[in-house]
Motif scaffolding. Sequence first.
Motif, PDB file in Angstrom:
ATOM      1  N   ASN A   1       0.787  -1.236   0.000  1.00 53.92           N
ATOM      2  CA  ASN A   1       0.000   0.000   0.000  1.00 53.92           C
ATOM      3  C   ASN A   1       0.819   1.286   0.000  1.00 53.92           C
ATOM      4  OD1 ASN A   1      -2.438  -1.424   0.063  1.00 53.92           O
ATOM      5  ND2 ASN A   1      -2.264  -1.726   2.279  1.00 53.92           N
ATOM      6  N   ARG A   2       2.105   1.191   0.261  1.00 52.55           N
ATOM      7  CA  ARG A   2       2.923   2.407   0.264  1.00 52.55           C
ATOM      8  C   ARG A   2       3.115   2.919  -1.171  1.00 52.55           C
ATOM      9  NH1 ARG A   2       7.469  -0.470   3.772  1.00 52.55           N
ATOM     10  NH2 ARG A   2       6.721  -2.070   2.345  1.00 52.55           N
ATOM     11  N   LYS A   3       3.325   4.220  -1.281  1.00 53.80           N
ATOM     12  CA  LYS A   3       3.501   4.807  -2.611  1.00 53.80           C
ATOM     13  C   LYS A   3       4.856   4.431  -3.194  1.00 53.80           C
ATOM     14  CE  LYS A   3       0.282   8.590  -1.859  1.00 53.80           C
ATOM     15  NZ  LYS A   3       0.077  10.054  -1.777  1.00 53.80           N
ATOM     16  N   VAL A   4       4.852   4.212  -4.493  1.00 49.97           N
ATOM     17  CA  VAL A   4       6.054   3.802  -5.224  1.00 49.97           C
ATOM     18  C   VAL A   4       6.244   4.752  -6.394  1.00 49.97           C
ATOM     19  CG1 VAL A   4       7.160   1.940  -6.535  1.00 49.97           C
ATOM     20  CG2 VAL A   4       5.641   1.385  -4.628  1.00 49.97           C
ATOM     21  N   THR A   5       7.444   5.304  -6.558  1.00 52.43           N
ATOM     22  CA  THR A   5       7.714   6.154  -7.720  1.00 52.43           C
ATOM     23  C   THR A   5       8.375   5.302  -8.792  1.00 52.43           C
ATOM     24  OG1 THR A   5       9.916   6.835  -6.976  1.00 52.43           O
ATOM     25  CG2 THR A   5       8.047   8.157  -6.229  1.00 52.43           C
TER      26      THR A   5
ATOM     27  N   GLU B   1      -2.700   2.311  -8.659  1.00 48.96           N
ATOM     28  CA  GLU B   1      -2.878   3.698  -8.223  1.00 48.96           C
ATOM     29  C   GLU B   1      -1.760   4.174  -7.301  1.00 48.96           C
ATOM     30  OE1 GLU B   1      -6.651   4.568  -6.566  1.00 48.96           O
ATOM     31  OE2 GLU B   1      -7.797   3.932  -8.329  1.00 48.96           O
ATOM     32  N   HIS B   2      -1.190   3.277  -6.509  1.00 51.14           N
ATOM     33  CA  HIS B   2      -0.137   3.696  -5.582  1.00 51.14           C
ATOM     34  C   HIS B   2       1.231   3.798  -6.268  1.00 51.14           C
ATOM     35  CE1 HIS B   2       0.406  -0.677  -5.539  1.00 51.14           C
ATOM     36  NE2 HIS B   2       1.644  -0.452  -5.103  1.00 51.14           N
ATOM     37  N   CYS B   3       1.314   3.402  -7.546  1.00 52.21           N
ATOM     38  CA  CYS B   3       2.554   3.510  -8.315  1.00 52.21           C
ATOM     39  C   CYS B   3       2.505   4.806  -9.114  1.00 52.21           C
ATOM     40  CB  CYS B   3       2.735   2.317  -9.242  1.00 52.21           C
ATOM     41  SG  CYS B   3       3.024   0.757  -8.362  1.00 52.21           S
ATOM     42  N   LEU B   4       3.291   5.783  -8.706  1.00 47.07           N
ATOM     43  CA  LEU B   4       3.222   7.132  -9.257  1.00 47.07           C
ATOM     44  C   LEU B   4       4.336   7.363 -10.271  1.00 47.07           C
ATOM     45  CD1 LEU B   4       2.692   9.019  -5.878  1.00 47.07           C
ATOM     46  CD2 LEU B   4       0.949   7.990  -7.369  1.00 47.07           C
ATOM     47  N   THR B   5       3.965   7.921 -11.418  1.00 47.34           N
ATOM     48  CA  THR B   5       4.951   8.233 -12.451  1.00 47.34           C
ATOM     49  C   THR B   5       5.757   9.466 -12.046  1.00 47.34           C
ATOM     50  OG1 THR B   5       3.630   7.279 -14.231  1.00 47.34           O
ATOM     51  CG2 THR B   5       5.260   8.947 -14.846  1.00 47.34           C
ATOM     52  N   PHE B   6       7.057   9.290 -11.912  1.00 54.39           N
ATOM     53  CA  PHE B   6       7.971  10.385 -11.585  1.00 54.39           C
ATOM     54  C   PHE B   6       9.079  10.416 -12.634  1.00 54.39           C
ATOM     55  CE2 PHE B   6       5.839  11.044  -7.751  1.00 54.39           C
ATOM     56  CZ  PHE B   6       6.455  12.015  -6.962  1.00 54.39           C
ATOM     57  N   ASP B   7       9.271  11.564 -13.271  1.00 54.98           N
ATOM     58  CA  ASP B   7      10.371  11.689 -14.224  1.00 54.98           C
ATOM     59  C   ASP B   7      11.695  11.568 -13.495  1.00 54.98           C
ATOM     60  OD1 ASP B   7       8.818  12.196 -16.590  1.00 54.98           O
ATOM     61  OD2 ASP B   7       8.374  14.176 -15.767  1.00 54.98           O
ATOM     62  N   ASN B   8      12.618  10.839 -14.098  1.00 60.04           N
ATOM     63  CA  ASN B   8      13.924  10.585 -13.499  1.00 60.04           C
ATOM     64  C   ASN B   8      14.747  11.867 -13.453  1.00 60.04           C
ATOM     65  OD1 ASN B   8      15.662   8.819 -12.300  1.00 60.04           O
ATOM     66  ND2 ASN B   8      15.828   7.444 -14.062  1.00 60.04           N
ATOM     67  N   PRO B   9      15.108  12.380 -12.276  1.00 58.32           N
ATOM     68  CA  PRO B   9      15.858  13.638 -12.216  1.00 58.32           C
ATOM     69  C   PRO B   9      17.302  13.452 -12.667  1.00 58.32           C
ATOM     70  CG  PRO B   9      15.694  12.706 -10.024  1.00 58.32           C
ATOM     71  CD  PRO B   9      14.879  11.814 -10.928  1.00 58.32           C
ATOM     72  N   CYS B  10      17.821  14.436 -13.403  1.00 58.93           N
ATOM     73  CA  CYS B  10      19.179  14.295 -13.923  1.00 58.93           C
ATOM     74  C   CYS B  10      19.860  15.634 -14.178  1.00 58.93           C
ATOM     75  CB  CYS B  10      19.168  13.479 -15.223  1.00 58.93           C
ATOM     76  SG  CYS B  10      18.036  14.115 -16.488  1.00 58.93           S
ATOM     77  N   LEU B  11      19.203  16.767 -13.851  1.00 61.02           N
ATOM     78  CA  LEU B  11      19.768  18.073 -14.174  1.00 61.02           C
ATOM     79  C   LEU B  11      19.650  19.032 -12.991  1.00 61.02           C
ATOM     80  CD1 LEU B  11      18.158  18.405 -17.718  1.00 61.02           C
ATOM     81  CD2 LEU B  11      20.620  18.253 -17.291  1.00 61.02           C
ATOM     82  N   THR B  12      20.630  19.909 -12.881  1.00 56.50           N
ATOM     83  CA  THR B  12      20.570  20.987 -11.895  1.00 56.50           C
ATOM     84  C   THR B  12      20.050  22.247 -12.587  1.00 56.50           C
ATOM     85  OG1 THR B  12      22.812  21.787 -12.354  1.00 56.50           O
ATOM     86  CG2 THR B  12      22.580  20.017 -10.724  1.00 56.50           C
TER      87      THR B  12
END
Length: 244
Positions: A22-26, A36-47
């Motif tokens: 049940n915990r959120k997963v990126t 629903e608990h699997c959230l789409t997150f863009d992979n960070p790679c830039l400052t």
Amino acid sequence: NWKQADAPWSFKFQRWILERQNRKVTINGNWPGQPEHCLTFDNPCLTESEIAAGKLARADASKFNDPIDFCFVGRLEDAKGVDIIIDAFLNLEPESGATVGTMHFVGDGVKRPEYEDRTKDSGIKFKFHGWLPREGVHDIFKRSSAILLPSASEGFPKVIPEAKNYGCVPIISKIKSLIPIISDGENGFILKDRTADQLIHVLNSFLSMTEGAKAKMVEFTDEDIVRYTYKFYNNRIMDEIIGD
């Protein structure tokens, strides 16, 4: 690749666990049937400073003047498409080959000596840099007009938004997580088949474009690239996960 059918058993087991708690997963990408608990997150790679440097690089249209440089960043192996890239450049028509500057390979692998032997004394200049520090990779992006990634399988390859930030046109295989953000022929090219012949066809199309048409492919708003910054990612973590 969240839906990879032939994934290693360890990946399948981890995915099975993450889908059934049940915990959120990126996760990278947006996939059919995503819980629903699997959230789409863009992979960070830039400052933010790299975003500013990228904006200056994209504004320099001279990078699309002949001769044109290309790059690849990653492990040097057939699974990443290095063999396909070499085959394609070695078999370009002389007219297209004459407009190519350097094909840069950043990375290493056990097959590197074999790849270097294949590219010796060819009409195309190949340069194998080995692994480079972050600043060195970004310097390659700044001088290159396109990044090639005809990979057999990928999750979300961070090198693509990094390279795009510095004005590299992506030429990729059918990487599912990237297809929603790359429109074939508009802001990149998606190979219909993962073959040297198909890559030759795309390279000929790209090389025959005017400098202005090439430069237009890397035009985008700040909002399109800021989503890949660490700050944006951390803010989403605070707002959408910890904030809840």
